[in-house]
Design a protein around this motif. Structure first.
Motif, mmCIF file in Angstrom:
data_model
loop_
_atom_site.group_PDB
_atom_site.id
_atom_site.type_symbol
_atom_site.label_atom_id
_atom_site.label_comp_id
_atom_site.label_asym_id
_atom_site.label_seq_id
_atom_site.Cartn_x
_atom_site.Cartn_y
_atom_site.Cartn_z
ATOM 1 N N ARG A 1 29.254 -49.402 69.880
ATOM 2 C CA ARG A 1 27.847 -49.047 69.726
ATOM 3 C C ARG A 1 27.020 -50.314 69.556
ATOM 4 O O ARG A 1 27.436 -51.245 68.863
ATOM 5 N N LEU B 1 23.759 -56.623 68.667
ATOM 6 C CA LEU B 1 24.542 -56.375 67.460
ATOM 7 C C LEU B 1 25.520 -55.284 67.883
ATOM 8 O O LEU B 1 25.123 -54.157 68.171
ATOM 9 N N VAL B 2 26.780 -55.662 67.994
ATOM 10 C CA VAL B 2 27.771 -54.762 68.597
ATOM 11 C C VAL B 2 28.823 -54.341 67.581
ATOM 12 O O VAL B 2 29.352 -55.176 66.841
ATOM 13 N N CYS B 3 29.136 -53.057 67.553
ATOM 14 C CA CYS B 3 30.219 -52.580 66.693
ATOM 15 C C CYS B 3 31.536 -52.896 67.384
ATOM 16 O O CYS B 3 31.783 -52.437 68.495
ATOM 17 N N ARG B 4 32.359 -53.650 66.695
ATOM 18 C CA ARG B 4 33.603 -54.087 67.330
ATOM 19 C C ARG B 4 34.599 -52.948 67.438
ATOM 20 O O ARG B 4 35.618 -53.078 68.112
ATOM 21 N N ALA C 1 22.826 -51.484 59.046
ATOM 22 C CA ALA C 1 23.982 -51.011 58.272
ATOM 23 C C ALA C 1 25.325 -51.375 58.904
ATOM 24 O O ALA C 1 26.263 -50.570 58.891
ATOM 25 N N PHE C 2 25.412 -52.562 59.460
ATOM 26 C CA PHE C 2 26.695 -53.037 59.969
ATOM 27 C C PHE C 2 27.350 -53.879 58.882
ATOM 28 O O PHE C 2 26.668 -54.614 58.172
ATOM 29 N N VAL C 3 28.654 -53.766 58.775
ATOM 30 C CA VAL C 3 29.370 -54.578 57.785
ATOM 31 C C VAL C 3 30.411 -55.459 58.468
ATOM 32 O O VAL C 3 30.643 -55.334 59.667
ATOM 33 N N GLU C 4 31.054 -56.308 57.690
ATOM 34 C CA GLU C 4 32.057 -57.240 58.206
ATOM 35 C C GLU C 4 31.509 -57.988 59.416
ATOM 36 O O GLU C 4 32.089 -57.964 60.498
ATOM 37 N N VAL C 5 30.399 -58.622 59.200
ATOM 38 C CA VAL C 5 29.657 -59.225 60.300
ATOM 39 C C VAL C 5 30.147 -60.631 60.641
ATOM 40 O O VAL C 5 30.407 -61.436 59.753
ATOM 41 N N GLU C 6 30.296 -60.861 61.901
ATOM 42 C CA GLU C 6 30.600 -62.198 62.418
ATOM 43 C C GLU C 6 29.574 -62.496 63.496
ATOM 44 O O GLU C 6 29.056 -61.578 64.117
ATOM 45 N N THR D 1 28.680 -65.252 66.908
ATOM 46 C CA THR D 1 28.992 -66.409 67.732
ATOM 47 C C THR D 1 27.672 -66.922 68.271
ATOM 48 O O THR D 1 26.903 -66.175 68.857
ATOM 49 N N GLU E 1 25.666 -63.580 69.829
ATOM 50 C CA GLU E 1 26.046 -62.178 69.706
ATOM 51 C C GLU E 1 26.529 -61.958 68.285
ATOM 52 O O GLU E 1 27.207 -62.805 67.709
ATOM 53 N N VAL E 2 26.165 -60.840 67.744
ATOM 54 C CA VAL E 2 26.595 -60.510 66.396
ATOM 55 C C VAL E 2 27.532 -59.310 66.476
ATOM 56 O O VAL E 2 27.188 -58.282 67.070
ATOM 57 N N PHE E 3 28.728 -59.472 65.915
ATOM 58 C CA PHE E 3 29.693 -58.383 65.908
ATOM 59 C C PHE E 3 29.894 -57.908 64.479
ATOM 60 O O PHE E 3 29.862 -58.704 63.539
ATOM 61 N N GLY E 4 30.082 -56.622 64.333
ATOM 62 C CA GLY E 4 30.322 -56.079 63.010
ATOM 63 C C GLY E 4 30.919 -54.689 63.136
ATOM 64 O O GLY E 4 31.328 -54.287 64.227
ATOM 65 N N THR E 5 30.962 -53.990 62.038
ATOM 66 C CA THR E 5 31.451 -52.614 62.059
ATOM 67 C C THR E 5 30.292 -51.718 61.674
ATOM 68 O O THR E 5 29.674 -51.926 60.634
ATOM 69 N N CYS E 6 29.967 -50.750 62.502
ATOM 70 C CA CYS E 6 28.807 -49.907 62.241
ATOM 71 C C CYS E 6 29.122 -48.932 61.116
ATOM 72 O O CYS E 6 30.285 -48.710 60.774
ATOM 73 N N SER E 7 28.087 -48.345 60.547
ATOM 74 C CA SER E 7 28.261 -47.521 59.351
ATOM 75 C C SER E 7 29.224 -46.361 59.585
ATOM 76 O O SER E 7 30.051 -46.065 58.728
ATOM 77 N N ALA F 1 32.701 -47.681 59.689
ATOM 78 C CA ALA F 1 33.105 -48.184 58.376
ATOM 79 C C ALA F 1 33.450 -47.024 57.452
ATOM 80 O O ALA F 1 34.311 -47.147 56.577
ATOM 81 N N VAL G 1 23.126 -52.364 69.251
ATOM 82 C CA VAL G 1 21.698 -52.406 68.959
ATOM 83 C C VAL G 1 21.153 -53.672 69.602
ATOM 84 O O VAL G 1 21.735 -54.739 69.449
#
Lengths: 134, 134
Positions: free
Chosen positions: A93, A86-89, B114-119, B121, A123-129, A132, A95
Motif C-alpha cells: 500500500r 511511502l510504501v508498506c513493505r 500511521a506507518f511504523v518501522e520506518v526506513e 533510502t 523512498e520511505v518504507f514502513g509497515t502500514c497500520s 502492523a 501513499v
DNA sequence: GACTTCTGTGAGAACGGTTGTCAAAACGAT
DNA sequence: ATCGTTTTGACAACCGTTCTCACAGAAGTC
C-alpha cells in the motif's frame, strides 16, 4: 505512402494489464501482475507484461521503483508532478508524498559540492497500520 | 573442545579486497572491484569478492547502494552514523551527507500516515565538477 | 467482408548480476 | 608437521529482465 505517426493499438493484453493496475492500490512487480492476470483467466505472456509496463512508464502513466532486493515495482500514477512514496513493505500500500523541503535540501547539497544535473531518489518504507495490527 | 567463537581469518584475498576499497574514493560494483584486482595481478575468485564484500557490509565497514540499473555498488565507509550519499554518476566520486531535516521529514511523513518501522533510502546522483568540465 | 500493412504478441533463448555447491587449499593453533 | 576449521574458486544454478522472430491480430482501405 506517408501515413500517420503510428498509434498505439488497443489490444486485449494491453487492456488487461491496464485493468490490473487500476485495481491495485500499491506497487507490484511485473511477475506479480502476470500472476494476477493468470488468476483472472487472462492469458498474457510475461514478455508482454514487461513491454506494456515499460510503455506505461515511458508514457508517465505508471511509477516504477526498485525494491530492496532489486526487483522493480510498478504502480499506476496519475499525478503529473514530481513526488515520492511511502510504501508498506508488507502489503505494498502506497501513499504519494511530496515535500518541497526535500527538493530544496537535495539541490542545496548538490550545489554545495558543485554537482550538476542532479537527480534524487527518496523512498520511505514502513509497515502500514493495518499490517502492523496483525 | 569448547573453543573460541571462531574469528575471521586473514587471507590474501581478504586483504586484497580491503586494499582495493581503501584506494577507491567512490562506489564500485563487485565486478569492477574484481577487475581492479586482476589488473593488480591479484587473482581472486568472483565469488570470493562477493562474499567478502557482503561480510564487510554486515560488519558495517562498507556501504552498499543500488545503481539505477539495479547493480549493487560498494564503498568503504568508516562513519558509524547514519548518512546519505551524493554520488557522481560518471566517476563514482562520493560525498557523504547527512541532514537531520531529512530524517525528521521522513519520520513526520510516516507518522502522519500511521506507518511504523520506518526506513528510508535517499541518494542524490549528479555529475561532479571535474566530470562536468570534460 | 476481403485484403493489406504494420504493430503487438508469446514461447523460448539469452543475458547479467548474484548466489549456491563442494572438493581442494590454506589459515592458525598445537 | 599435523589437524580441524574456515576460505576459496571453478562452475552451475538462479532470478528478474530483455531479446528474437515467426505468427497473430488491429486498423485502414476498397
Amino acid at each position: 505512402m506517408v501515413e500517420v505517426p503510428a498509434q498505439q493499438r488497443s489490444t486485449r493484453q494491453r487492456r488487461a494489464v491496464s485493468a490490473i493496475l487500476d485495481d491495485l492500490d500499491g506497487f507490484a512487480s511485473a511477475q506479480q501482475i502476470h500472476d494476477k492476470l493468470s488468476h483472472r483467466g487472462e492469458k498474457v505472456g510475461l514478455s508482454t507484461v514487461y513491454r506494456n509496463l515499460q510503455a506505461l512508464v515511458d508514457a508517465a502513466q505508471v511509477d516504477m521503483i526498485r525494491a530492496d532486493d532489486g526487483e522493480v515495482l510498478y504502480r499506476r500514477c496519475n499525478a503529473g508532478h514530481h513526488h515520492h512514496h511511502l510504501v508498506c513493505r508488507s502489503c505494498g500500500r502506497t501513499v504519494e508524498v511530496s515535500g518541497s523541503a526535500i527538493e530544496r535540501w537535495a539541490e542545496a547539497v548538490a550545489a554545495e559540492h558543485a554537482f550538476v544535473e542532479v537527480e534524487h531518489t527518496i523512498e520511505v518504507f514502513g509497515t502500514c497500520s493495518s499490517c502492523a495490527a496483525r
